[in-house]
Design a protein around this motif. Structure first.
Motif, PDB file in Angstrom:
ATOM      1  N   TYR A 228      14.649  -8.110   8.662  1.00  0.00           N
ATOM      2  CA  TYR A 228      14.541  -9.190   7.683  1.00  0.00           C
ATOM      3  C   TYR A 228      13.326 -10.046   8.037  1.00  0.00           C
ATOM      4  O   TYR A 228      13.034 -10.266   9.226  1.00  0.00           O
ATOM      5  CB  TYR A 228      15.794 -10.061   7.691  1.00  0.00           C
ATOM      6  N   SER A 229      12.637 -10.533   7.021  1.00  0.00           N
ATOM      7  CA  SER A 229      11.437 -11.319   7.301  1.00  0.00           C
ATOM      8  C   SER A 229      11.289 -12.469   6.304  1.00  0.00           C
ATOM      9  O   SER A 229      11.891 -12.469   5.234  1.00  0.00           O
ATOM     10  CB  SER A 229      10.190 -10.428   7.249  1.00  0.00           C
ATOM     11  N   ARG A 230      10.471 -13.431   6.683  1.00  0.00           N
ATOM     12  CA  ARG A 230      10.121 -14.562   5.833  1.00  0.00           C
ATOM     13  C   ARG A 230       8.772 -15.069   6.293  1.00  0.00           C
ATOM     14  O   ARG A 230       8.426 -14.972   7.487  1.00  0.00           O
ATOM     15  CB  ARG A 230      11.170 -15.678   5.907  1.00  0.00           C
ATOM     16  N   PRO A 231       7.960 -15.622   5.378  1.00  0.00           N
ATOM     17  CA  PRO A 231       6.647 -16.145   5.779  1.00  0.00           C
ATOM     18  C   PRO A 231       6.804 -17.303   6.757  1.00  0.00           C
ATOM     19  O   PRO A 231       7.647 -18.179   6.560  1.00  0.00           O
ATOM     20  CB  PRO A 231       6.021 -16.606   4.453  1.00  0.00           C
ATOM     21  N   ALA A 232       5.997 -17.299   7.797  1.00  0.00           N
ATOM     22  CA  ALA A 232       6.013 -18.415   8.743  1.00  0.00           C
ATOM     23  C   ALA A 232       5.502 -19.660   8.035  1.00  0.00           C
ATOM     24  O   ALA A 232       4.517 -19.623   7.308  1.00  0.00           O
ATOM     25  CB  ALA A 232       5.142 -18.086   9.949  1.00  0.00           C
ATOM     26  N   GLY A 233       6.203 -20.766   8.217  1.00  0.00           N
ATOM     27  CA  GLY A 233       5.794 -22.016   7.598  1.00  0.00           C
ATOM     28  C   GLY A 233       6.306 -22.205   6.182  1.00  0.00           C
ATOM     29  O   GLY A 233       6.073 -23.246   5.577  1.00  0.00           O
ATOM     30  N   SER A 234       7.028 -21.229   5.651  1.00  0.00           N
ATOM     31  CA  SER A 234       7.563 -21.340   4.298  1.00  0.00           C
ATOM     32  C   SER A 234       8.744 -22.301   4.273  1.00  0.00           C
ATOM     33  O   SER A 234       9.509 -22.398   5.242  1.00  0.00           O
ATOM     34  CB  SER A 234       7.996 -19.965   3.781  1.00  0.00           C
ATOM     35  N   THR A 235       8.903 -22.997   3.156  1.00  0.00           N
ATOM     36  CA  THR A 235      10.057 -23.892   2.988  1.00  0.00           C
ATOM     37  C   THR A 235      11.231 -23.159   2.330  1.00  0.00           C
ATOM     38  O   THR A 235      12.314 -23.736   2.191  1.00  0.00           O
ATOM     39  CB  THR A 235       9.677 -25.109   2.130  1.00  0.00           C
ATOM     40  N   ASP A 236      11.010 -21.927   1.914  1.00  0.00           N
ATOM     41  CA  ASP A 236      12.070 -21.133   1.298  1.00  0.00           C
ATOM     42  C   ASP A 236      13.011 -20.640   2.396  1.00  0.00           C
ATOM     43  O   ASP A 236      12.579 -19.948   3.323  1.00  0.00           O
ATOM     44  CB  ASP A 236      11.461 -19.948   0.553  1.00  0.00           C
ATOM     45  N   PRO A 237      14.307 -20.979   2.339  1.00  0.00           N
ATOM     46  CA  PRO A 237      15.229 -20.587   3.407  1.00  0.00           C
ATOM     47  C   PRO A 237      15.659 -19.121   3.351  1.00  0.00           C
ATOM     48  O   PRO A 237      16.322 -18.639   4.262  1.00  0.00           O
ATOM     49  CB  PRO A 237      16.440 -21.505   3.173  1.00  0.00           C
ATOM     50  N   ASN A 238      15.294 -18.418   2.286  1.00  0.00           N
ATOM     51  CA  ASN A 238      15.760 -17.046   2.116  1.00  0.00           C
ATOM     52  C   ASN A 238      14.954 -16.044   2.949  1.00  0.00           C
ATOM     53  O   ASN A 238      13.755 -16.215   3.165  1.00  0.00           O
ATOM     54  CB  ASN A 238      15.685 -16.639   0.633  1.00  0.00           C
ATOM     55  N   TRP A 239      15.663 -14.996   3.373  1.00  0.00           N
ATOM     56  CA  TRP A 239      15.053 -13.882   4.074  1.00  0.00           C
ATOM     57  C   TRP A 239      15.127 -12.661   3.163  1.00  0.00           C
ATOM     58  O   TRP A 239      16.027 -12.550   2.340  1.00  0.00           O
ATOM     59  CB  TRP A 239      15.791 -13.584   5.375  1.00  0.00           C
ATOM     60  N   VAL A 240      14.189 -11.722   3.331  1.00  0.00           N
ATOM     61  CA  VAL A 240      14.220 -10.496   2.529  1.00  0.00           C
ATOM     62  C   VAL A 240      14.248  -9.288   3.452  1.00  0.00           C
ATOM     63  O   VAL A 240      13.734  -9.332   4.587  1.00  0.00           O
ATOM     64  CB  VAL A 240      13.007 -10.388   1.574  1.00  0.00           C
ATOM     65  N   LEU A 241      14.853  -8.215   2.966  1.00  0.00           N
ATOM     66  CA  LEU A 241      14.902  -6.969   3.712  1.00  0.00           C
ATOM     67  C   LEU A 241      13.531  -6.312   3.624  1.00  0.00           C
ATOM     68  O   LEU A 241      13.086  -5.939   2.532  1.00  0.00           O
ATOM     69  CB  LEU A 241      15.990  -6.056   3.133  1.00  0.00           C
ATOM     70  N   SER A 242      12.852  -6.146   4.766  1.00  0.00           N
ATOM     71  CA  SER A 242      11.487  -5.625   4.751  1.00  0.00           C
ATOM     72  C   SER A 242      11.360  -4.223   5.345  1.00  0.00           C
ATOM     73  O   SER A 242      10.306  -3.592   5.203  1.00  0.00           O
ATOM     74  CB  SER A 242      10.545  -6.579   5.483  1.00  0.00           C
ATOM     75  N   ALA A 243      12.406  -3.717   5.984  1.00  0.00           N
ATOM     76  CA  ALA A 243      12.354  -2.359   6.552  1.00  0.00           C
ATOM     77  C   ALA A 243      13.763  -1.892   6.860  1.00  0.00           C
ATOM     78  O   ALA A 243      14.647  -2.686   7.194  1.00  0.00           O
ATOM     79  CB  ALA A 243      11.496  -2.328   7.820  1.00  0.00           C
ATOM     80  N   THR A 244      13.977  -0.582   6.733  1.00  0.00           N
ATOM     81  CA  THR A 244      15.284   0.008   7.076  1.00  0.00           C
ATOM     82  C   THR A 244      15.054   1.288   7.859  1.00  0.00           C
ATOM     83  O   THR A 244      14.049   1.981   7.662  1.00  0.00           O
ATOM     84  CB  THR A 244      16.102   0.358   5.795  1.00  0.00           C
ATOM     85  N   GLU A 245      15.982   1.591   8.743  1.00  0.00           N
ATOM     86  CA  GLU A 245      15.947   2.841   9.483  1.00  0.00           C
ATOM     87  C   GLU A 245      17.337   3.132  10.035  1.00  0.00           C
ATOM     88  O   GLU A 245      18.166   2.219  10.189  1.00  0.00           O
ATOM     89  CB  GLU A 245      14.934   2.786  10.618  1.00  0.00           C
ATOM     90  N   ASN A 246      17.608   4.400  10.304  1.00  0.00           N
ATOM     91  CA  ASN A 246      18.861   4.764  10.952  1.00  0.00           C
ATOM     92  C   ASN A 246      18.772   4.409  12.423  1.00  0.00           C
ATOM     93  O   ASN A 246      17.767   4.698  13.076  1.00  0.00           O
ATOM     94  CB  ASN A 246      19.141   6.260  10.798  1.00  0.00           C
ATOM     95  N   ALA A 247      19.798   3.781  12.944  1.00  0.00           N
ATOM     96  CA  ALA A 247      19.801   3.408  14.361  1.00  0.00           C
ATOM     97  C   ALA A 247      20.003   4.659  15.211  1.00  0.00           C
ATOM     98  O   ALA A 247      20.733   5.587  14.833  1.00  0.00           O
ATOM     99  CB  ALA A 247      20.910   2.393  14.637  1.00  0.00           C
ATOM    100  N   ALA A 248      19.365   4.688  16.360  1.00  0.00           N
ATOM    101  CA  ALA A 248      19.481   5.839  17.253  1.00  0.00           C
ATOM    102  C   ALA A 248      20.887   5.925  17.808  1.00  0.00           C
ATOM    103  O   ALA A 248      21.544   4.918  18.052  1.00  0.00           O
ATOM    104  CB  ALA A 248      18.471   5.717  18.386  1.00  0.00           C
ATOM    105  N   ASN A 249      21.385   7.138  17.977  1.00  0.00           N
ATOM    106  CA  ASN A 249      22.722   7.332  18.549  1.00  0.00           C
ATOM    107  C   ASN A 249      22.714   7.038  20.048  1.00  0.00           C
ATOM    108  O   ASN A 249      21.718   7.205  20.707  1.00  0.00           O
ATOM    109  CB  ASN A 249      23.181   8.771  18.296  1.00  0.00           C
TER     110      ASN A 249
END
Length: 217
Positions: free
Chosen positions: A196-217
């Protein structure tokens, strides 16, 4: 002049009181004795409370907040006021909502919470299912774990990586309803790692999903 609406509620209250009294009045003798004991007890309690010395209520004691974990300190450095516990709770809800939205093909509902680059991969996958006449069903049994594995500032964005372990029932069907993948009677342990990511210094409290991957076993 008396408000007719007020008269209506007064009449309604009187009617309900009468009905309640009628119902209570049909009880047997033993219940009436219990009621008498209750009235005696209440009278005695009121007397004791009246004779008791007047005391001021104690001030509520605020529980000290748990210290922020190390990963949260890295976020707070660039995002003052960050609430790590609230973020983790939100990440759990976001995970379930986005997975189910993707499974149903309801991408418009989750679009505000997903980075355009990730949304593009979702759109391609959903379009592929539709072209093949397939549908996907996902039922969440529960999320066993949502653990932050890393956090910090990268370029001009703050990123938090969360690893999920969840129990899901996942089934893929063709256009005739036949199962082509998964089992409706089997619960699978699914491990994902989302960023999850958000711009540094932004006043918007929301985060967005920026990458997905399967976790290693």
């Amino acid at each position: 002049m008396i408000d007719p609406i007020l008269l209506f509620f007064v009449g309604l209250a009187a009617f309900l009181s009468y009905k309640l009294f009628s119902v209570l009045g049909t009880r047997g003798g033993a219940e009436q004795k219990d009621a008498e004991r209750l009235r005696t007890h209440l009278s005695q309690t009121e007397k004791e409370e009246a004779e008791a010395p007047l005391t001021m209520p104690e001030e509520p004691v605020e529980k000290p907040k748990a210290p922020a974990p190390a990963w949260a300190e890295k976020v707070i450095e660039h995002y003052p006021g960050f609430d790590h516990a609230r973020f983790v709770d939100g990440a759990k809800s976001a995970y379930e909502m986005i997975v189910q939205g993707f499974a149903r093909g309801d991408l418009d509902r989750i679009r505000p919470f997903v980075d355009p680059s990730v949304m593009r991969t979702f759109e391609i996958a959903v379009k592929g299912r539709e072209n093949a006449g397939q549908t996907m069903d996902v039922t969440f049994v529960g999320i066993e774990k949502a653990e932050v594995v890393s956090a910090g500032k990268r370029s001009d964005h703050i990123e938090i990586v969360v690893e999920y372990r969840s129990d899901q029932i996942r089934v893929m069907r063709d256009g005739d309803g036949n199962i082509v993948d998964g089992d409706p009677n089997r619960i699978d342990l699914v491990r994902d790692r989302w960023t999850y990511s958000r711009p540094a210094g932004s006043t918007d409290p929301n985060w967005v999903l920026s990458a997905t991957e399967n976790a290693a076993n």
